[in-house]
Design an enzyme around this catalytic site. Structure first.
Site, mmCIF file in Angstrom:
data_model
loop_
_atom_site.group_PDB
_atom_site.id
_atom_site.type_symbol
_atom_site.label_atom_id
_atom_site.label_comp_id
_atom_site.label_asym_id
_atom_site.label_seq_id
_atom_site.Cartn_x
_atom_site.Cartn_y
_atom_site.Cartn_z
ATOM 1 N N HIS A 1 14.172 3.461 1.526
ATOM 2 C CA HIS A 1 13.984 3.798 2.327
ATOM 3 C C HIS A 1 14.466 2.541 3.761
ATOM 4 O O HIS A 1 15.040 1.356 3.252
ATOM 5 C CB HIS A 1 12.591 4.119 3.054
ATOM 6 N N HIS B 1 13.161 -1.070 2.550
ATOM 7 C CA HIS B 1 14.463 -1.698 1.328
ATOM 8 C C HIS B 1 15.636 -1.845 1.952
ATOM 9 O O HIS B 1 16.247 -3.621 1.428
ATOM 10 C CB HIS B 1 14.377 -0.547 0.239
ATOM 11 N N CYS C 1 -7.083 -2.108 -6.887
ATOM 12 C CA CYS C 1 -6.596 -1.477 -5.568
ATOM 13 C C CYS C 1 -5.637 -0.953 -7.019
ATOM 14 O O CYS C 1 -4.749 -2.106 -6.752
ATOM 15 C CB CYS C 1 -5.915 -1.998 -4.196
ATOM 16 N N CYS D 1 -1.947 -1.744 -4.678
ATOM 17 C CA CYS D 1 -1.911 -3.335 -4.075
ATOM 18 C C CYS D 1 -1.559 -3.959 -6.092
ATOM 19 O O CYS D 1 -0.693 -4.491 -5.726
ATOM 20 C CB CYS D 1 -2.601 -4.331 -3.842
ATOM 21 N N CYS E 1 -9.193 -1.382 1.398
ATOM 22 C CA CYS E 1 -7.671 -2.273 1.332
ATOM 23 C C CYS E 1 -7.348 -2.321 2.977
ATOM 24 O O CYS E 1 -7.022 -0.595 3.175
ATOM 25 C CB CYS E 1 -7.153 -1.659 0.513
ATOM 26 N N HIS F 1 -3.706 -0.163 1.848
ATOM 27 C CA HIS F 1 -3.824 1.288 1.694
ATOM 28 C C HIS F 1 -4.659 2.284 2.439
ATOM 29 O O HIS F 1 -4.589 2.720 2.247
ATOM 30 C CB HIS F 1 -3.601 1.083 0.603
ATOM 31 N N LYS G 1 3.853 4.075 12.048
ATOM 32 C CA LYS G 1 3.296 3.163 10.114
ATOM 33 C C LYS G 1 4.718 4.414 9.389
ATOM 34 O O LYS G 1 4.293 5.286 10.082
ATOM 35 C CB LYS G 1 2.384 2.763 9.855
ATOM 36 N N LYS H 1 5.793 8.653 4.192
ATOM 37 C CA LYS H 1 5.927 10.495 3.814
ATOM 38 C C LYS H 1 4.979 11.220 4.287
ATOM 39 O O LYS H 1 5.368 12.304 4.818
ATOM 40 C CB LYS H 1 5.620 10.253 1.941
#
Ligand code: MSP
Length: 647
Positions: A17, A20, A125, A128, A142, A145, A294, A297
């Site tokens: 995405h 990256h 987690c 992570c 976390c 997440h 943010k 998905k």
């Protein structure tokens, strides 16, 4: 000089995405820039393919881990040419030479006594892939997440990270550019001001098999970070390949802030233990959001590289990401912002400068670069060009791409003003001004030559078009090398211009709305995700249907559920064994169903029925027989392996 630049190796639990894409465009731009400066450059990217998350993702897609990682790794490999990103090496952690090197390094650290066996209880987690400390949690979750970590107690191998804490602090203090921008260096030093805990580096095979086996204990595999970080060495053929001795001393890693700790703490302490010199620099950037939200998905606003290239153009995308994000800080992606940059900076400023200047050379100089005469009136332009080139080099070298581009666009703006102030069309009216006219047009052509060189690492295609338009071959030193002392005056008079199309046709905002660029698409997706996918007329979207996981299951056992006339408890293989409670007891005896194949909904949330946990639903046809109803179990028309998907 030599340059070795790397991106993180991306997890194959998601498709590429914008995030990256940005890191990889940064590394590609930097590698192109250093090549223009005459360096011998190696640029590496790749995929990280071991660990819980990958196994989970493979299972979700009904694939074997290897089949799954091959497929998604391929998607990353294929994404880069779309962005004109040209890595020299694409590494995968499932490569056999990588596995062998990880094992030999683990053995070395183990023999040295820096890896020990211990029991540990910690908060793990999954997202992570590491244990978190109490301090890191936000409201018990976390911070990355937003889910509570799981408490896990198990025996594992640990790396004595704490032994190298002081050496790392000293190294960071002695090498001010080791971690940049400074805010991240400070974050790391602040973390290091507390005692470091040792690092858990293994997982028992009873919990995870998809990893590299520890060479000193076959019952364990190595924890993902110990495996993943070593990619930076194995990609150079460590230890024997000469690439290692050539490139490792100048290694620079580009990452985002999410993986700062593994790169700034685990990795250097691992290198110290392995007795390998530390990498040279770590460049840390911020996060891309989409319309200040943010990317996720579940919200449905994940932006894919191919869509962006289709909607806005390749070079506009590369330019926008580098110009818009201040390296180190977060930035927001939005359709309006990228269209504005394309229409203003690229079409109006650079595109117009190019088309006006070349059109005037065609008109007034028969399409050939004219002669130039030294004129003090042009000093400001030449000084600014020299200053822009030097600021640009300095900022590109320190990863301040937005500042480098600002400096270049100052020159673009000045050159456009130079046209207005010198009015070549007015000079052309009087032959007495020919010398001045030629000088002005030469200066504009020279300015474009320099600009084509400066924008080349960021917008390779545009730079090529500009060079060709100026009558230069793409590899001519004047447009392919930045390491010369002389910045100005390299264009030779007499060179014949070539016809080129417009560099950046404007994006018509009305048309682009029709085309639905990323923002609108994301908003639409988001709406759909929020509203649920069944429309008022009762029709279901394809995406919604694709969420159903239907598969063929073998019924291996069946029994009646006490106190229920309706329910049978079925044990099925799909392909793993699971229990499904089915409301078919009035229509089938247990012995009638054992051995049958049925179609089941495999991803239904487990629910208790009459005290039995049901993990799915068996599909059956409801046949009306007059007043009563009969159930007929579903199946496929020939026997297929248990677990086969139904689509
Ligand atoms: N596999 C590990 C890295 C191992 S490196 C030895 C990993 N993979 S990842 O797929 O999660 O990639 C994280 C990286 O992707 C970030 O550090 C960054 O380079 C890029 N990005 C992912 N999402 C991003 C944004 N939203 N914004 C900017 N970059 C982000 O961690």
């Amino acid at each position: 000089m030599t340059t070795y630049i790397t991106t993180p190796i991306y997890y194959v639990n998601a498709q590429p995405h914008l995030g990256h894409a940005y890191t990889t465009i940064v590394a590609d731009t930097y590698s192109r820039f250093r090549r223009l400066c005459g360096d011998d450059v190696r640029f590496q990217t790749g995929t990280d393919e071991h660990g819980d998350k990958i196994v989970e993702a493979a299972e979700k897609h009904g694939e074997q881990p290897k089949e799954y990682v091959d497929r998604i790794s391929g998607m990353f490999r294929d994404a880069w040419p779309v962005l004109n990103v040209k890595p020299d090496n694409f590494i995968r952690t499932t490569d056999t030479d990588h596995i062998a090197t990880v094992q030999s390094l683990l053995q070395r650290v183990f023999e040295k006594g820096d890896i020990y066996f211990d029991e540990y209880t910690g908060l793990y987690c999954k997202g992570c892939e590491r244990f978190l400390t109490d301090k890191e949690l936000v409201d018990g979750n976390c911070p990355d997440h937003q889910v509570p970590p799981q408490e896990i107690a198990e025996q594992n191998y640990f790396f004595k990270m704490s032994k190298y804490q002081q050496a790392l602090i000293d190294h960071i203090n002695d090498n001010p550019d080791f971690i940049t921008p400074e805010r991240y260096k400070n974050e790391v030093l602040s973390f290091l001001s507390e005692p470091l805990e040792d690092l858990c580096i293994s997982r028992p095979k009873s919990r995870l098999t998809w990893g590299i086996e520890l060479p000193f204990d076959e019952k364990f595999v190595t924890y993902v970070w110990f495996d993943a970080l070593i990619n930076y060495l194995t990609g150079l053929g460590y230890p024997d390949n000469e690439k290692f001795s050539t490139y490792w001393p100048v290694a620079e890693h580009v990452i985002a802030k999410d993986i700062l700790k593994p790169h700034a703490i685990y990795w250097p302490t691992m290198l110290l233990a392995m007795e390998i010199p530390l990498y040279k620099k770590l460049h840390v950037h911020g996060y891309w959001n989409v319309d200040n939200t943010k990317m996720s998905k579940s919200i449905g606003n994940v932006v894919r590289p191919q869509e962006l290239v289709d909607d806005y153009g390749l070079d506009a995308l590369r330019y926008f990401t580098l110009r818009e994000m201040s390296f180190g800080l977060d930035a927001s992606f939005g359709a309006d912002a990228i269209i504005a940059r394309r229409n203003s900076d690229l079409a109006n400023d650079l595109g117009n400068l190019f088309s006006r200047s070349t059109a005037m050379i065609n008109k007034y100089c028969a399409g050939k670069v004219p002669e130039v005469t030294n004129d003090p009136a042009d000093k400001a332009l030449i000084d600014l060009a020299e200053k822009a080139a030097s600021t640009y080099k300095q900022e590109m070298n320190t990863f301040n791409f937005h500042k480098a581009l600002q400096a270049v666009w100052e020159l673009v703006g000045f050159a456009n003003k130079y046209i207005v102030e010198n009015e070549p069309w007015a000079l052309a009216k009087d032959e007495a001004n020919t010398e001045r006219l030629h000088t002005v047009l030469y200066n504009l052509a020279e300015c474009l030559r320099l600009l084509s060189l400066l924008v080349r690492p960021v917008m390779p295609e545009t730079a090529e078009k500009m060079a060709v338009g100026l009558g230069l071959s793409v590899d001519a030193t004047q447009v392919s090398l930045l390491d010369t002392d002389k910045v100005w005056g390299l264009l030779e008079s007499g060179v014949e211009l070539q016809k080129t199309e417009a560099l950046f046709p404007r994006i018509d905002t009305k048309k682009s709305e029709e085309k639905q660029p990323a923002k609108e698409k994301a908003a639409k997706k988001q709406k759909k995700a929020q509203k649920g996918e069944i429309s008022k007329d009762g029709l279901m979207g394809f995406d919604a249907f694709m969420k159903f996981e239907l598969c063929v299951a073998d019924i291996v056992a069946a029994e009646k559920i006490k106190k229920s006339d309706r329910l049978l408890k079925l044990t099925v293989n799909a392909p793993e064994e699971r229990t499904i409670v089915a409301g078919i007891a009035e229509h089938y005896e247990p012995e009638d169903v054992v051995g049958r194949q049925v179609i089941v909904v495999a991803n239904l949330k487990p629910a208790k029925l009459m005290g039995v946990m049901s993990q799915g639903m068996v599909l059956a046809a409801k046949v009306k027989d007059g007043e009563s109803e009969r159930l007929v179990l579903s199946s496929v028309s020939e026997k297929v392996p248990a677990g086969t998907k139904v689509a």
